[in-house]
Write an enzyme that holds these catalytic residues in place. Sequence first.
Site, PDB file in Angstrom:
ATOM      1  N   GLU A  46       0.203  14.311  31.642  1.00 42.26           N
ATOM      2  CA  GLU A  46       0.835  14.245  32.962  1.00 42.26           C
ATOM      3  C   GLU A  46       1.387  12.840  33.190  1.00 42.26           C
ATOM      4  OE1 GLU A  46      -0.524  14.751  37.655  1.00 42.26           O
ATOM      5  OE2 GLU A  46      -2.020  14.511  36.079  1.00 42.26           O
ATOM      6  N   HIS A  47       0.564  11.837  32.969  1.00 46.39           N
ATOM      7  CA  HIS A  47       0.962  10.437  33.116  1.00 46.39           C
ATOM      8  C   HIS A  47       0.858   9.754  31.757  1.00 46.39           C
ATOM      9  CE1 HIS A  47       0.362  10.953  37.479  1.00 46.39           C
ATOM     10  NE2 HIS A  47      -0.802  11.485  37.171  1.00 46.39           N
TER      11      HIS A  47
END
Length: 294
Positions: free
Chosen positions: A186-187
């Site tokens: 996600e990050h």
Amino acid sequence: MLLAKANEAGVPDPIILTPSGPDGKIDPATLIAARLSAAERVYKAGGALAVAAFGTETVPKCLKIEGPGSPWLVAAKQLLSSKISSRLPAGPSDTIVFADHTLDPRLAALDLLIESEHGTDSSAFLVTTSRELVEGVIKALPDYWAKMGDRWVEHSAAVLSGENSGIILADNLQQAYDFVNDYAPEHCQVLSSGPFDHLTHIRNASEILLGNWAAGTLANYVLGPNCVLPTGSHAKVHSTLGVHDFMKSGTVAHVTRAGYDEAAPLAHRFAKYEEFDGHANAVSELRLQILNKN
């Protein structure tokens, strides 16, 4: 972040569902954000309960539900995917801190803790080719935990020692890139004195933050790009939430006689091959007889 894109898309009546606190009240900042975003209806319901509430006597049925949350929320949206659209699987949080040999390990440790405090179901990895950096990160973590509240230390320690997190010491940069792309976080923070050198090698990440000043906290709150992001390796096939998630498209075609004369024989051949007689008849002499007569 959801309402901003819904407003850009022209959604006429957005509805917010958010859990209340122990006192039964909704967080005041959430209500202020709703007012600023022109949302007129806010319901006290969160997680899987909020998904289940759609279409009840209390909460009206909507066409789409978006937003991040717990695994229970994601599972609830999947169970009701035939009833209400929800494209983006968002939650729980996962992150990779990619750090090369140019980095002070204290900085990697500082940023590794950002997403790890979200909850014990989060995931956080450090990926590097530097053993010296790994040793420095491990040494620095206790000092930063000492500056955090007990609840967040508990979350962070559980995450970083759990099955879904850890430190990846790669043999070389290509091996490190391969892990990032396979995990599809996600990050993804790229901590390096030359972050753009690594950018072209990272294909699968919902959000890529470049450079030693690009703290994940900035992206979560003020940087600008939307922070409702695909999790659980879905960055391989999904994009960050945007205005397109609240819009749909269709096609419009107008056919002239000249266009029909060129296309009909081809369509007729396809229809006959698939043995669809009705399809074939609609682009046969039968159509010409009707239209030429009129």
